[in-house]
Design an enzyme around this catalytic site. Sequence first.
Site, PDB file in Angstrom:
ATOM      1  N   HIS A 233     -47.808 -11.740  27.514  1.00 32.47           N
ATOM      2  CA  HIS A 233     -48.654 -12.663  28.279  1.00 32.47           C
ATOM      3  C   HIS A 233     -48.206 -14.106  28.074  1.00 32.47           C
ATOM      4  O   HIS A 233     -48.058 -14.871  29.042  1.00 32.47           O
ATOM      5  CB  HIS A 233     -50.106 -12.507  27.865  1.00 32.47           C
ATOM      6  CG  HIS A 233     -51.030 -13.508  28.501  1.00 32.47           C
ATOM      7  ND1 HIS A 233     -51.306 -13.517  29.848  1.00 32.47           N
ATOM      8  CD2 HIS A 233     -51.728 -14.559  27.962  1.00 32.47           C
ATOM      9  CE1 HIS A 233     -52.141 -14.511  30.124  1.00 32.47           C
ATOM     10  NE2 HIS A 233     -52.407 -15.162  28.997  1.00 32.47           N
TER      11      HIS A 233
ATOM     12  N   LYS B  34     -61.861 -22.593  32.143  1.00 35.18           N
ATOM     13  CA  LYS B  34     -62.306 -21.379  31.461  1.00 35.18           C
ATOM     14  C   LYS B  34     -63.753 -21.424  30.984  1.00 35.18           C
ATOM     15  O   LYS B  34     -64.327 -20.393  30.637  1.00 35.18           O
ATOM     16  CB  LYS B  34     -61.389 -21.099  30.262  1.00 35.18           C
ATOM     17  CG  LYS B  34     -59.999 -20.624  30.654  1.00 35.18           C
ATOM     18  CD  LYS B  34     -59.134 -20.413  29.427  1.00 35.18           C
ATOM     19  CE  LYS B  34     -57.803 -19.805  29.791  1.00 35.18           C
ATOM     20  NZ  LYS B  34     -57.919 -18.364  30.115  1.00 35.18           N
TER      21      LYS B  34
ATOM     22  N   ASP C  14     -62.236 -12.991  30.151  1.00 33.82           N
ATOM     23  CA  ASP C  14     -62.223 -14.448  30.093  1.00 33.82           C
ATOM     24  C   ASP C  14     -61.817 -14.979  31.469  1.00 33.82           C
ATOM     25  O   ASP C  14     -60.661 -15.288  31.720  1.00 33.82           O
ATOM     26  CB  ASP C  14     -61.242 -14.916  29.014  1.00 33.82           C
ATOM     27  CG  ASP C  14     -61.255 -16.416  28.829  1.00 33.82           C
ATOM     28  OD1 ASP C  14     -62.336 -17.012  28.990  1.00 33.82           O
ATOM     29  OD2 ASP C  14     -60.203 -16.994  28.515  1.00 33.82           O
TER      30      ASP C  14
ATOM     31  N   GLU D  76     -50.341 -12.948  36.214  1.00 31.47           N
ATOM     32  CA  GLU D  76     -49.096 -12.264  35.878  1.00 31.47           C
ATOM     33  C   GLU D  76     -48.773 -11.144  36.868  1.00 31.47           C
ATOM     34  O   GLU D  76     -47.625 -10.978  37.280  1.00 31.47           O
ATOM     35  CB  GLU D  76     -49.195 -11.665  34.481  1.00 31.47           C
ATOM     36  CG  GLU D  76     -49.439 -12.664  33.378  1.00 31.47           C
ATOM     37  CD  GLU D  76     -49.828 -11.946  32.112  1.00 31.47           C
ATOM     38  OE1 GLU D  76     -48.930 -11.522  31.361  1.00 31.47           O
ATOM     39  OE2 GLU D  76     -51.045 -11.778  31.882  1.00 31.47           O
TER      40      GLU D  76
ATOM     41  N   THR E 294     -67.602 -16.315  30.507  1.00 28.74           N
ATOM     42  CA  THR E 294     -66.865 -15.284  29.777  1.00 28.74           C
ATOM     43  C   THR E 294     -67.796 -14.081  29.686  1.00 28.74           C
ATOM     44  O   THR E 294     -68.908 -14.202  29.169  1.00 28.74           O
ATOM     45  CB  THR E 294     -66.483 -15.751  28.362  1.00 28.74           C
ATOM     46  OG1 THR E 294     -65.677 -16.924  28.443  1.00 28.74           O
ATOM     47  CG2 THR E 294     -65.720 -14.661  27.623  1.00 28.74           C
TER      48      THR E 294
ATOM     49  N   GLN F 261     -56.998 -25.020  35.596  1.00 24.36           N
ATOM     50  CA  GLN F 261     -56.351 -24.931  34.289  1.00 24.36           C
ATOM     51  C   GLN F 261     -54.978 -25.606  34.291  1.00 24.36           C
ATOM     52  O   GLN F 261     -54.635 -26.352  33.371  1.00 24.36           O
ATOM     53  CB  GLN F 261     -56.210 -23.461  33.877  1.00 24.36           C
ATOM     54  CG  GLN F 261     -55.515 -23.240  32.548  1.00 24.36           C
ATOM     55  CD  GLN F 261     -55.272 -21.760  32.256  1.00 24.36           C
ATOM     56  OE1 GLN F 261     -55.673 -20.882  33.015  1.00 24.36           O
ATOM     57  NE2 GLN F 261     -54.616 -21.481  31.149  1.00 24.36           N
TER      58      GLN F 261
ATOM     59  N   GLU G 262     -59.427  -8.716  27.743  1.00 24.22           N
ATOM     60  CA  GLU G 262     -59.291  -9.031  26.324  1.00 24.22           C
ATOM     61  C   GLU G 262     -60.179  -8.123  25.478  1.00 24.22           C
ATOM     62  O   GLU G 262     -61.074  -7.434  25.983  1.00 24.22           O
ATOM     63  CB  GLU G 262     -59.666 -10.492  26.061  1.00 24.22           C
ATOM     64  CG  GLU G 262     -58.884 -11.496  26.908  1.00 24.22           C
ATOM     65  CD  GLU G 262     -59.096 -12.926  26.448  1.00 24.22           C
ATOM     66  OE1 GLU G 262     -59.514 -13.136  25.288  1.00 24.22           O
ATOM     67  OE2 GLU G 262     -58.828 -13.842  27.247  1.00 24.22           O
TER      68      GLU G 262
ATOM     69  N   ARG H   7     -57.178 -20.776  37.611  1.00 27.41           N
ATOM     70  CA  ARG H   7     -55.804 -21.114  37.257  1.00 27.41           C
ATOM     71  C   ARG H   7     -55.348 -22.459  37.802  1.00 27.41           C
ATOM     72  O   ARG H   7     -54.556 -23.152  37.149  1.00 27.41           O
ATOM     73  CB  ARG H   7     -54.859 -20.007  37.749  1.00 27.41           C
ATOM     74  CG  ARG H   7     -55.111 -18.647  37.129  1.00 27.41           C
ATOM     75  CD  ARG H   7     -54.990 -18.676  35.626  1.00 27.41           C
ATOM     76  NE  ARG H   7     -55.071 -17.325  35.069  1.00 27.41           N
ATOM     77  CZ  ARG H   7     -55.082 -17.053  33.772  1.00 27.41           C
ATOM     78  NH1 ARG H   7     -55.047 -18.048  32.897  1.00 27.41           N
ATOM     79  NH2 ARG H   7     -55.148 -15.814  33.349  1.00 27.41           N
TER      80      ARG H   7
ATOM     81  N   GLU I 165     -59.010 -12.166  32.761  1.00 25.57           N
ATOM     82  CA  GLU I 165     -58.184 -11.920  31.584  1.00 25.57           C
ATOM     83  C   GLU I 165     -58.824 -10.771  30.813  1.00 25.57           C
ATOM     84  O   GLU I 165     -59.948 -10.901  30.311  1.00 25.57           O
ATOM     85  CB  GLU I 165     -58.064 -13.163  30.705  1.00 25.57           C
ATOM     86  CG  GLU I 165     -57.213 -14.256  31.337  1.00 25.57           C
ATOM     87  CD  GLU I 165     -56.859 -15.379  30.391  1.00 25.57           C
ATOM     88  OE1 GLU I 165     -55.922 -16.120  30.690  1.00 25.57           O
ATOM     89  OE2 GLU I 165     -57.528 -15.510  29.332  1.00 25.57           O
TER      90      GLU I 165
ATOM     91  N   ASP J 131     -61.012 -18.318  21.480  1.00 25.73           N
ATOM     92  CA  ASP J 131     -60.136 -17.429  22.240  1.00 25.73           C
ATOM     93  C   ASP J 131     -58.694 -17.644  21.785  1.00 25.73           C
ATOM     94  O   ASP J 131     -58.200 -18.773  21.766  1.00 25.73           O
ATOM     95  CB  ASP J 131     -60.265 -17.704  23.742  1.00 25.73           C
ATOM     96  CG  ASP J 131     -59.693 -16.578  24.583  1.00 25.73           C
ATOM     97  OD1 ASP J 131     -59.583 -15.451  24.068  1.00 25.73           O
ATOM     98  OD2 ASP J 131     -59.357 -16.819  25.747  1.00 25.73           O
TER      99      ASP J 131
END
Length: 401
Positions: free
Chosen positions: A124, A242, A222, A347, A246, A229, A192, A226, A190, A117
């Site tokens: 971002h 993570k 993904d 975000e 996925t 993480q 992607e 948080r 996420e 990844d």
Amino acid sequence: MTATWVPGADATPYTVANLPYGVFSRPGEPARAGVRIGDHVLDLAPVLHDEVFATGSLNAFMARGRTAWQDTRRLLQRLLSADAKEAPANRAALEPHLIPLRQVRLHLPVEIGDYVDFYCSLEHATNVGHIFRPGGQALMPNWRHLPVGYHGRSGTVVVSGTPVIRPRGQRVATPDGEPVLAPTAKLDIEAELGFVVGTPTRPGESAGDFADHVFGVTLLNDWSARDIQAWEYVPLGPFLGKSFATSVSAWVTPLEALEAARIPGRAQDPEPLAYLRRSEPWGLDISMEITLNGEPVSSPPYREMYWTPDQMLAHLTVNGASLRTGDLYASGTVSGDEPARRGSLLEITWNGAEPVKLSDGQSRSFLEDGDTVTITATAPGAGGTRIALGEVTGTILPGLA
């Protein structure tokens, strides 16, 4: 654009200009490969008289290389065309192998080898830097010099529609607090774009032409915890935050279907080292949409990514790491320059400080149990059409306390 004889397909974004590959099964039958045309899947093994499509994954076909991919795509477009002289005969031969999507189960289309990844959106990376390192430098000094990435967990890549169980791990409630083992309170998404490798390389050699190695693209979510993480990622980066899941689409869109979506890519300063300099335009004009419980919350623009997929592949293999058929690498979160164009709740809500307001009066800082997230995307197709990438969706289930 060439019309098709498949009923209703020309009114969908799954025309002969698209033809994504997937793996499906019907009750009591083994999984096999097909292509999507409209709201149907065409069973390829009996149509093309080739048992490579009856293996339960796309890997054996992808390993044949770019010439085989191109020849097969052209043949399928001709067989499905309403304009071909032999269209009536083709329809009679193929229609028994054309199956409504409502009658099939879709599977993970590829046996995933390795999963990498990347972190290729300037917006971002800047946003995450401000959130995780308030008052510090948003971008690390290396970020504009190379596509930053990490090696993920291929064993937890799952097909769209697979439920996502809330993970647990170590997290802290305050910056100076003690860690506890608990379910994540900040489960995130996420949005992607994933790239599926078809042609391998030998150990010690760098990948050559991007289009010689990458078979196609797939939407990817993904999922990220948080709080886990944030506690674990220094100094080695993402791990349990993570690795639990996925999600990828059930459909892989061939690279050739995106020819009309190619753009030069974003200007880069400073100029990258020679091995990362673009020789062809492999930016992609793909428009994405994220919905939460059926309600749109963001529209991330892939066209604004800083690093392009050919550069990701070049960096992934420059040290001699070999590619295998079925390897998957992803772009990292796709984000734009305002909240309505960002690709993660981290975000969009600025780490929960500005919750998303939903039309039913509820709000979300991060995902709650029972929430369903769906990512869709479209891109310019041949002849002025617009094609769709297969959606990727998942619903959150409670985890262990």
